[in-house]
Write a protein that holds these residues in place. Structure first.
Motif: not given
Length: 416
Positions: A304-306, A310-311, A374-375, A405-406
């Protein structure tokens, strides 16, 4: 390909016009055709309302003649016959009230082959001047079968629009055999927008909505238009104040990723059209939607942090990269963007990264530290044209845990 990545809208206005609003007749010239695929026969009742609301949106925006395919009840291996019939009542009821030809509608439970052939035929009729915008309001199985059956040379003129992992074919368990990674490498263009549940669902998933959660939709109940009251009836039958998938219909024509019940009332009940969005504030390219993944693999673990939970994970070769062409809609042919790249790297790991646009290096190597979180790395004022190839390259001798991630492009003018 050139010039096929913008939805062209010509709006002819009469009457009083101001503040982005119109009280007179509106004519929208939509460049292309529309296909739709919805479930509604198992798992979630939201399509019982979303399908008729989507048809109402297309009708009130004057593009119903552009809808060439609409399949429903598209969950193949499991179905609830009562649900399937309820959804059909919603779909065909709206089709009759809003004046759609019955020939474009396909109940997958009754005629799977007909639905798949209709998709393939719609794709095969596509061209640079006449693309197909395929809205995915159900899981990927039926759309994938149609895309796979279509002429490979025509797939590049197809734009698949999704808003969450369910429609992407993930989080669906045994209900589907295919997901978006089965069709993205085949050459279709994938448009992922913001999850519409946050805008067009006023109650939680899975339980009947409470009285206060229905209040934002009372304009449907109280409308003088019997067609709109029909939409209220179908939402009531579903027991939930949710027509979230219909947000993709609004986005496709209006360019607005954030429709809500007020905007729908303005269009469907007040019979007025707001000014379309000619350039989106931001365009998020999910890493798993990049066409080419070299030494990266898609990872769906419900993180849920992504974004989209998904990644893509670096598989551990000398170097890896992801690349895709920038083929979006409701964006200018050419502009400057602030570009964010979101990365995660595991403990005691570090990597080197580069951003390329259309083969040109847009960054020196940047190096991560070894904190597991995540950064985001931001690149300012980068020129990007439609059709340009966007590439992220990664190099690491200890690749475990490195994920992307994106890549997000933000219009710096609108950002301010």
């Amino acid at each position: 390909m050139k010039g096929i990545c913008i939805v062209n809208l010509l709006i002819i206005l009469s009457g009083n016009y101001g503040l982005g609003q119109n009280n007179g007749p509106v004519e929208i010239e939509f460049n292309g055709r529309i296909a739709w695929s919805a479930d509604g026969n198992f798992n979630d009742e939201d399509d019982w309302a979303a399908s008729p609301v989507a048809l109402a949106i297309f009708a009130e925006l004057g593009v119903k003649v552009k809808v060439v395919h609409f399949d429903y009840n598209c969950i193949i291996p499991m179905t609830n016959k009562e649900w399937a019939q309820i959804h059909e009542t919603s779909v065909l009821g709206a089709a009759e009230r809003y004046g759609f030809p019955k020939s474009i509608f396909h109940d997958v439970q009754k005629d799977l082959d007909g639905a798949v052939n209709s998709i393939a035929n719609a794709i095969n009729a596509s061209s640079e001047e006449n693309p197909l915008y395929f809205v995915l309001a159900g899981p990927m199985e039926v759309p994938a079968l149609g895309i796979q059956k279509a002429d490979p040379e025509k797939r590049k003129f197809v734009y698949c629009i999704s808003h969450n992992i369910w429609n992407d074919g993930y989080a669906s368990g045994d209900l589907v055999e295919h997901n978006k990674r089965d069709v993205i490498p085949l050459g279709v263009n994938w448009i992922q927008i913001t999850d519409q549940n946050k805008f067009l669902s006023t109650g939680p998933y899975g339980i009947p909505s409470k009285e206060e959660e229905w209040k934002p939709w009372h304009w449907m109940r109280d409308s003088k238009d019997p067609k709109v009251r029909f939409l209220w009836e179908r939402m009531q039958v579903s027991t939930r104040a949710d027509c979230s998938d219909a947000g993709m219909a609004y986005f496709l024509i209006m360019g607005d990723e954030e429709p809500d019940h007020k905007k729908l009332k303005y269009l469907l009940d007040d019979k007025k059209v707001a000014s379309p969005v000619d350039r989106r504030k931001r365009v998020r390219l999910e890493a798993e939607n990049f066409t080419n993944l070299r030494d990266f693999e898609v990872e769906y673990i419900g993180d849920r942090e992504a974004s989209q939970q998904m990644s893509v994970k670096y598989s551990g070769k000398a170097y890896g990269q992801i690349s895709t062409h920038f083929r979006e809609i409701h964006v200018p042919e050419s502009s400057h963007y602030d570009i964010d790249v979101r990365i995660l790297y595991g403990p005691d790991r570090k990597g080197e990264y580069e951003l390329y646009i259309n083969g040109g290096l847009k960054s020196t190597y940047w190096t991560t530290t070894n904190l597991r979180r995540w950064q985001t790395k931001t690149f300012r004022n980068i020129p990007v044209k439609l059709g340009d190839e966007i590439t992220i390259k990664v190099k690491s001798d200890m690749p475990g845990g490195i994920k992307l991630d994106y890549v997000e492009l933000t219009d710096p003018v609108q950002k301010r």
